[in-house]
Write an enzyme that holds these catalytic residues in place. Structure first.
Site, PDB file in Angstrom:
ATOM      1  N   ARG A  32       3.206  -0.336  10.621  1.00 55.29           N
ATOM      2  CA  ARG A  32       4.292  -0.291  11.614  1.00 55.29           C
ATOM      3  C   ARG A  32       4.704  -1.620  12.220  1.00 55.29           C
ATOM      4  O   ARG A  32       5.910  -1.831  12.426  1.00 55.29           O
ATOM      5  CB  ARG A  32       3.933   0.738  12.703  1.00 55.29           C
ATOM      6  CG  ARG A  32       4.038   2.171  12.183  1.00 55.29           C
ATOM      7  CD  ARG A  32       3.303   3.148  13.061  1.00 55.29           C
ATOM      8  NE  ARG A  32       1.860   2.995  12.932  1.00 55.29           N
ATOM      9  CZ  ARG A  32       0.953   3.782  13.497  1.00 55.29           C
ATOM     10  NH1 ARG A  32       1.354   4.783  14.280  1.00 55.29           N
ATOM     11  NH2 ARG A  32      -0.321   3.592  13.320  1.00 55.29           N
ATOM     12  N   LYS A  91       0.850  -1.197   0.000  1.00 57.84           N
ATOM     13  CA  LYS A  91       0.000   0.000   0.000  1.00 57.84           C
ATOM     14  C   LYS A  91       0.883   1.244   0.000  1.00 57.84           C
ATOM     15  O   LYS A  91       1.778   1.379   0.829  1.00 57.84           O
ATOM     16  CB  LYS A  91      -0.883   0.012   1.253  1.00 57.84           C
ATOM     17  CG  LYS A  91      -1.774   1.247   1.350  1.00 57.84           C
ATOM     18  CD  LYS A  91      -2.770   1.121   2.492  1.00 57.84           C
ATOM     19  CE  LYS A  91      -2.271   1.713   3.771  1.00 57.84           C
ATOM     20  NZ  LYS A  91      -2.231   3.182   3.794  1.00 57.84           N
ATOM     21  N   ASP A 111     -13.886  14.507  -2.455  1.00 58.07           N
ATOM     22  CA  ASP A 111     -13.991  15.832  -3.083  1.00 58.07           C
ATOM     23  C   ASP A 111     -15.290  15.839  -3.885  1.00 58.07           C
ATOM     24  O   ASP A 111     -16.086  14.904  -3.770  1.00 58.07           O
ATOM     25  CB  ASP A 111     -12.745  16.076  -3.966  1.00 58.07           C
ATOM     26  CG  ASP A 111     -12.409  17.563  -4.095  1.00 58.07           C
ATOM     27  OD1 ASP A 111     -13.344  18.366  -4.271  1.00 58.07           O
ATOM     28  OD2 ASP A 111     -11.224  17.909  -4.033  1.00 58.07           O
ATOM     29  N   THR A 114      -9.809   3.915  11.493  1.00 57.06           N
ATOM     30  CA  THR A 114      -9.573   3.095  12.698  1.00 57.06           C
ATOM     31  C   THR A 114      -8.914   3.908  13.811  1.00 57.06           C
ATOM     32  O   THR A 114      -8.736   3.424  14.924  1.00 57.06           O
ATOM     33  CB  THR A 114      -8.702   1.867  12.354  1.00 57.06           C
ATOM     34  OG1 THR A 114      -7.678   2.276  11.454  1.00 57.06           O
ATOM     35  CG2 THR A 114      -9.513   0.772  11.731  1.00 57.06           C
ATOM     36  N   ASP A 172      -3.601   4.316  -1.601  1.00 57.39           N
ATOM     37  CA  ASP A 172      -4.531   4.736  -0.543  1.00 57.39           C
ATOM     38  C   ASP A 172      -4.501   6.258  -0.391  1.00 57.39           C
ATOM     39  O   ASP A 172      -3.841   6.793   0.486  1.00 57.39           O
ATOM     40  CB  ASP A 172      -4.108   4.045   0.765  1.00 57.39           C
ATOM     41  CG  ASP A 172      -5.032   4.352   1.920  1.00 57.39           C
ATOM     42  OD1 ASP A 172      -6.181   4.757   1.683  1.00 57.39           O
ATOM     43  OD2 ASP A 172      -4.593   4.178   3.081  1.00 57.39           O
ATOM     44  N   LYS A 232      -7.438   8.006  -0.246  1.00 56.43           N
ATOM     45  CA  LYS A 232      -8.708   8.332   0.438  1.00 56.43           C
ATOM     46  C   LYS A 232      -9.366   9.564  -0.192  1.00 56.43           C
ATOM     47  O   LYS A 232      -9.539  10.611   0.442  1.00 56.43           O
ATOM     48  CB  LYS A 232      -8.478   8.556   1.934  1.00 56.43           C
ATOM     49  CG  LYS A 232      -7.943   7.330   2.650  1.00 56.43           C
ATOM     50  CD  LYS A 232      -7.952   7.492   4.150  1.00 56.43           C
ATOM     51  CE  LYS A 232      -7.387   6.286   4.860  1.00 56.43           C
ATOM     52  NZ  LYS A 232      -5.944   6.079   4.634  1.00 56.43           N
TER      53      LYS A 232
HETATM   54  O1  C5P Z   1       1.061   1.306  10.958  1.00 60.22           O
HETATM   55  P1  C5P Z   1      -0.354   0.807  10.869  1.00 60.22           P
HETATM   56  O2  C5P Z   1      -0.444  -0.709  10.788  1.00 60.22           O
HETATM   57  O3  C5P Z   1      -1.247   1.390  11.934  1.00 60.22           O
HETATM   58  O4  C5P Z   1      -0.842   1.352   9.450  1.00 60.22           O
HETATM   59  C1  C5P Z   1      -2.163   1.283   9.018  1.00 60.22           C
HETATM   60  C2  C5P Z   1      -2.246   1.865   7.635  1.00 60.22           C
HETATM   61  O5  C5P Z   1      -3.611   1.774   7.209  1.00 60.22           O
HETATM   62  C3  C5P Z   1      -1.848   3.330   7.527  1.00 60.22           C
HETATM   63  O6  C5P Z   1      -1.187   3.486   6.282  1.00 60.22           O
HETATM   64  C4  C5P Z   1      -3.164   4.078   7.519  1.00 60.22           C
HETATM   65  O7  C5P Z   1      -3.104   5.245   6.703  1.00 60.22           O
HETATM   66  C5  C5P Z   1      -4.114   3.061   6.885  1.00 60.22           C
HETATM   67  N1  C5P Z   1      -5.525   3.165   7.273  1.00 60.22           N
HETATM   68  C6  C5P Z   1      -5.970   3.116   8.578  1.00 60.22           C
HETATM   69  N2  C5P Z   1      -7.293   3.217   8.881  1.00 60.22           N
HETATM   70  C7  C5P Z   1      -8.198   3.366   7.903  1.00 60.22           C
HETATM   71  C8  C5P Z   1      -7.767   3.401   6.570  1.00 60.22           C
HETATM   72  C9  C5P Z   1      -6.417   3.287   6.292  1.00 60.22           C
HETATM   73  O8  C5P Z   1      -5.152   2.955   9.481  1.00 60.22           O
HETATM   74  N3  C5P Z   1      -9.494   3.390   8.185  1.00 60.22           N
END
Ligand code: C5P
Length: 230
Positions: A209, A33, A65, A119, A60, A62
């Protein structure tokens, strides 16, 4: 049910950092991603190292607009050869329908998934935002809006996935906020383990992460996949 797939979130600030991380990550990872951080830094050239390696790309951005702007952005982004893209369900029906129409008109149509609720938000944030629904009610209402507008799937926390899977048996369900039971949650609020997300009906787990910042990213990826398959 088919096996869920792992998508590693390449949240890095530059092409150099991307290359360094890709060299450390295992070949068996098929999906990556690219999000706002890397895309704002490098633009579409950030996708080239992934294409060269034959990886599937989840862009991604998002999108949220007016319908015309989003429709055109879907087309220009799709032309870079991405497999999956995000829009915000709160953009509304006309925007979602325009995005779906634009994707369908592409030579290689990307799948579109709509973000229901980030989330990183919880019920207190909903109160701040003036949203009277529970997170689960909001996910279902926005899920219905997005799927009935022609969107292929939803981005949701694993905690809302079950209700969405029951309502939309064929939708893609992408769950971020994935952590091992003892993992650091960072800025996420509604986290879940890989096995829980799969059990709730997720088709794709987005993990950033916990793999990208692990001392041993290969071991971390293997542990995540083993947990997914439990
Ligand atoms: O580091 P981590 O596992 O928290 O990363 C989650 C990834 O998913 C990030 O790139 C974040 O932008 C993306 N994301 C999210 N929640 C959403 C949509 C996308 O955490 N609802």
């Amino acid at each position: 049910m088919n096996k869920a797939e792992l998508i590693v979130a390449l949240d890095v600030p530059s092409a150099e950092a991307l290359e360094a991380r890709l060299q450390e990550l295992p070949d068996f990872i098929e999906w990556y991603k690219v999000g706002l951080e890397l895309f704002c830094a490098e633009g579409p050239s950030a996708l080239e190292p992934l294409k060269t390696r034959g990886k599937k790309i989840f862009l991604d951005l998002k999108l949220h607009d007016i319908p015309r702007t989003v429709g055109h952005a879907v087309k220009t982004a799709a032309a870079h050869g991405v497999n999956l893209m995000t829009v915000h369900a709160v953009g509304g029906r006309a925007m979602l329908e325009e995005a779906a129409k634009a994707a369908a008109e592409c030579t290689n149509p990307p799948k579109l998934v709509a973000v229901t609720t980030l989330t990183s938000l919880n019920q207190d944030d909903f109160t701040d935002l003036g949203i009277g629904r529970t997170i689960s009610e909001q996910a279902l209402a926005l899920g219905r809006l997005a799927i009935s507008s022609g969107i292929d799937g939803l981005v949701t926390s694993a905690h809302e996935a079950k209700v969405l899977r029951e309502e939309f048996p064929d939708a893609l369900l992408i769950t971020p906020g994935i952590r091992m039971p003892d993992g650091d949650i960072g800025d996420q609020k509604r986290v879940a383990t890989p096995s829980f997300a799969v059990e709730q009906g997720a088709t794709h787990l987005v993990i950033g992460r916990p793999i990208m910042q692990a001392a041993d990213p290969i071991a971390a990826a293997i542990a995540m996949i083993e947990n997914m398959n439990q």
